[in-house]
Design a protein around this motif. Structure first.
Motif, mmCIF file in Angstrom:
data_model
loop_
_atom_site.group_PDB
_atom_site.id
_atom_site.type_symbol
_atom_site.label_atom_id
_atom_site.label_comp_id
_atom_site.label_asym_id
_atom_site.label_seq_id
_atom_site.Cartn_x
_atom_site.Cartn_y
_atom_site.Cartn_z
ATOM 1 N N GLY A 1 2.558 2.450 -11.162
ATOM 2 C CA GLY A 1 2.620 1.267 -10.323
ATOM 3 C C GLY A 1 3.612 1.398 -9.192
ATOM 4 O O GLY A 1 3.364 0.965 -8.076
ATOM 5 N N GLY A 2 4.756 2.028 -9.481
ATOM 6 C CA GLY A 2 5.777 2.238 -8.463
ATOM 7 C C GLY A 2 6.981 1.329 -8.634
ATOM 8 O O GLY A 2 6.922 0.302 -9.312
ATOM 9 N N LEU A 3 8.090 1.721 -8.016
ATOM 10 C CA LEU A 3 9.336 0.959 -8.065
ATOM 11 C C LEU A 3 9.632 0.334 -6.707
ATOM 12 O O LEU A 3 9.090 0.739 -5.692
ATOM 13 C CB LEU A 3 10.505 1.867 -8.465
ATOM 14 N N CYS A 4 10.548 -0.632 -6.727
ATOM 15 C CA CYS A 4 10.917 -1.290 -5.474
ATOM 16 C C CYS A 4 12.392 -1.692 -5.519
ATOM 17 O O CYS A 4 13.236 -0.922 -5.978
ATOM 18 C CB CYS A 4 9.995 -2.474 -5.210
ATOM 19 N N VAL A 5 12.707 -2.909 -5.097
ATOM 20 C CA VAL A 5 14.096 -3.330 -4.910
ATOM 21 C C VAL A 5 14.871 -3.414 -6.219
ATOM 22 O O VAL A 5 16.051 -3.049 -6.272
ATOM 23 C CB VAL A 5 14.144 -4.678 -4.166
ATOM 24 N N ALA A 6 14.253 -3.891 -7.280
ATOM 25 C CA ALA A 6 14.989 -4.119 -8.530
ATOM 26 C C ALA A 6 15.706 -2.857 -8.999
ATOM 27 O O ALA A 6 16.872 -2.904 -9.394
ATOM 28 C CB ALA A 6 14.050 -4.632 -9.618
ATOM 29 N N HIS B 1 0.839 -1.211 0.000
ATOM 30 C CA HIS B 1 0.000 0.000 0.000
ATOM 31 C C HIS B 1 0.868 1.254 0.000
ATOM 32 O O HIS B 1 0.518 2.280 0.612
ATOM 33 C CB HIS B 1 -0.951 0.011 1.212
ATOM 34 N N ALA B 2 2.002 1.148 -0.684
ATOM 35 C CA ALA B 2 2.927 2.283 -0.756
ATOM 36 C C ALA B 2 2.532 3.204 -1.899
ATOM 37 O O ALA B 2 1.697 2.869 -2.743
ATOM 38 C CB ALA B 2 4.355 1.777 -0.959
ATOM 39 N N ASP B 3 3.144 4.374 -1.927
ATOM 40 C CA ASP B 3 2.888 5.322 -3.003
ATOM 41 C C ASP B 3 3.596 4.895 -4.277
ATOM 42 O O ASP B 3 4.676 4.297 -4.244
ATOM 43 C CB ASP B 3 3.380 6.724 -2.626
ATOM 44 N N ASN B 4 2.973 5.224 -5.396
ATOM 45 C CA ASN B 4 3.651 5.033 -6.665
ATOM 46 C C ASN B 4 4.583 6.220 -6.933
ATOM 47 O O ASN B 4 4.770 7.084 -6.070
ATOM 48 C CB ASN B 4 2.641 4.836 -7.810
ATOM 49 N N PHE B 5 5.150 6.274 -8.131
ATOM 50 C CA PHE B 5 6.113 7.331 -8.418
ATOM 51 C C PHE B 5 5.457 8.692 -8.604
ATOM 52 O O PHE B 5 6.133 9.716 -8.688
ATOM 53 C CB PHE B 5 6.940 6.967 -9.660
ATOM 54 N N LEU B 6 4.127 8.702 -8.661
ATOM 55 C CA LEU B 6 3.393 9.953 -8.827
ATOM 56 C C LEU B 6 2.935 10.523 -7.489
ATOM 57 O O LEU B 6 2.264 11.541 -7.436
ATOM 58 C CB LEU B 6 2.181 9.723 -9.743
ATOM 59 N N GLY B 7 3.289 9.822 -6.414
ATOM 60 C CA GLY B 7 2.936 10.307 -5.086
ATOM 61 C C GLY B 7 1.554 9.920 -4.638
ATOM 62 O O GLY B 7 1.044 10.443 -3.643
ATOM 63 N N GLY B 8 0.911 8.983 -5.362
ATOM 64 C CA GLY B 8 -0.417 8.516 -4.979
ATOM 65 C C GLY B 8 -0.449 7.002 -4.916
ATOM 66 O O GLY B 8 0.585 6.338 -4.993
ATOM 67 N N LYS B 9 -1.647 6.464 -4.774
ATOM 68 C CA LYS B 9 -1.816 5.010 -4.737
ATOM 69 C C LYS B 9 -2.087 4.487 -6.142
ATOM 70 O O LYS B 9 -2.450 5.227 -7.044
ATOM 71 C CB LYS B 9 -2.970 4.626 -3.796
ATOM 72 N N GLN B 10 -1.914 3.194 -6.320
ATOM 73 C CA GLN B 10 -2.109 2.573 -7.620
ATOM 74 C C GLN B 10 -3.574 2.543 -8.032
ATOM 75 O O GLN B 10 -4.465 2.319 -7.213
ATOM 76 C CB GLN B 10 -1.611 1.133 -7.606
ATOM 77 N N THR B 11 -3.803 2.726 -9.313
ATOM 78 C CA THR B 11 -5.101 2.394 -9.894
ATOM 79 C C THR B 11 -5.067 0.929 -10.324
ATOM 80 O O THR B 11 -3.994 0.337 -10.474
ATOM 81 C CB THR B 11 -5.389 3.255 -11.132
#
Length: 381
Positions: A259-264, A197-207
């Motif tokens: 969608g957002g980024l993570c470890v990769a 439930h983290a923010d995506n790269f746009l500063g909001g939640k995923q659609t």
């Protein structure tokens, strides 16, 4: 970016155009969007040789005056400022970038310095399918030594993204392969961001759209990636290449932002701390980051095997030595892990706290999994 009170946020370029000889339609596509001149085309020698006549004729026929500027080679703050200064002297209303991810990011950053879309608009024309940069509002900035510097996020996306698949078919195979590694991470990272439930790269939640596009991107790559790579060996525009170019460019671009980024991707940034990795593509480093992320998260072995097999088929790294790094060097592995967990890094989007020790172990285990896979492949020959 800061949170948005749990609002879902999705964003994209205004128009996306892709196909054989698409550069011939550049001027017409710009006119459809009421884009203004003068135009400055920023490029390098190879795209100019391949497409220069086409874009010159297209812009002229559509009534656009244009000048050209050669890219300096690395997306640094100084290079972005140089491009912006040139745009101001030309009174440019539109900047067009022909080339790979770094030139596109540098020109995008320059547009932000000029006025971020209100004064000057941006047309992104990738000639390689090597990153998801073309459809993004994100600039990945580097130091002169090619180490990662910072992310810059522009207020607006490109007004137009135009991809000439004839040019992509003539691009180096390693660039398309790198794009596969970058794009394959899209779904695995977006899934984790969704779970956290983290923010995506746009500063909001995923659609729901964002996660669905990310999954579609992954499905296309796993199905068509190897065939697309084969098509580049004979410089052929095939249906498989068209689908993979769309996945690498459009779906991955929309998917990673919304969608957002993570470890990769944070492992990629960590890998740039090692000078030996400078000659490897963004996507090659991200590809190893996917393996690290899957192990760190304790995902099913079947998923790890799927990515290992994919990497092997298309020619992406499975081990650190494939990126010039010696896994037996404790100093190198620790530096990668520490840099990947710097404040603000996307690895912190995991639903659990990630420590340096955890990251070091995941990197080593990913390397071991890759080495075992390669050994088994060698034995089975």
């Amino acid at each position: 970016m800061s949170g948005s009170n749990n609002l879902k946020v999705f964003s994209s370029p205004e128009r996306y155009v892709q196909g054989r000889n698409a550069t011939h339609q550049l001027g017409n596509e710009m006119k459809k969007l009421a884009m203004k001149g003068p135009v400055v085309v920023v490029t390098t020698a190879t795209p100019k040789k391949l497409l220069g006549e086409a874009w010159t004729t297209s812009l002229k026929d559509a009534g656009y005056e244009h000048t050209e500027l050669l890219f300096g080679g690395t997306c640094t703050a100084a290079e972005a400022q140089r491009i912006a200064d040139h745009a101001v002297t030309q009174n440019a209303k539109t900047l067009v970038a022909f080339g790979g991810g770094q030139i596109i990011d540098a020109v995008r950053a320059a547009v932000g310095l000029v006025g971020d879309g209100s004064v000057c608009e941006f047309v992104s024309c990738p000639t390689v399918a090597s990153t998801d940069a073309p459809c993004s509002a994100l600039c990945v900035m580097y130091h002169e030594d090619h180490s990662f510097h910072e992310y810059r996020f522009m207020c607006r996306h490109p007004t137009l993204v135009l991809v000439d698949t004839t040019a992509v078919a003539k691009s180096p195979v390693r660039m398309l392969v790198g794009g596969l590694g970058d794009a394959l991470a899209t779904y695995y990272e977006a899934r984790t961001v969704h779970e956290a439930h983290a923010d995506n790269f746009l500063g909001g939640k995923q659609t729901e759209t964002a996660i669905a596009l990310s999954k579609l991107c992954c499905d296309i790559l796993l199905e068509d990636g190897p065939a697309a790579v084969e098509s580049l060996y004979c410089q052929a525009v095939t249906p498989a290449l068209e689908r993979v170019v769309e996945a690498n460019t459009l779906l991955s671009g929309l998917g990673f932002e919304s969608g957002g980024l993570c470890v990769a991707h944070s492992v990629h940034n960590g890998l740039t701390s090692q000078k030996e990795t400078a000659t490897y593509t963004h996507g090659q480093k991200v590809a190893f980051g996917i393996l690290t992320q899957l192990i760190l998260e304790g995902r099913p072995r079947e998923e790890l095997d799927t990515v290992l097999e994919f990497n092997h088929k298309v020619g992406l790294p499975l081990v650190l030595s494939g990126l010039g790094v010696d896994v037996s060097s404790e100093k190198a592995v620790c530096e990668i892990a520490e840099r990947s967990l710097a404040p603000g890094e996307s690895a912190h989007n995991e639903p659990f706290e990630v420590t340096v020790d955890m990251m070091v172990d995941a990197i080593r285990a990913a390397d071991q999994a890759g080495a075992k896979f390669l050994k088994e492949k060698e034995v089975s020959k």
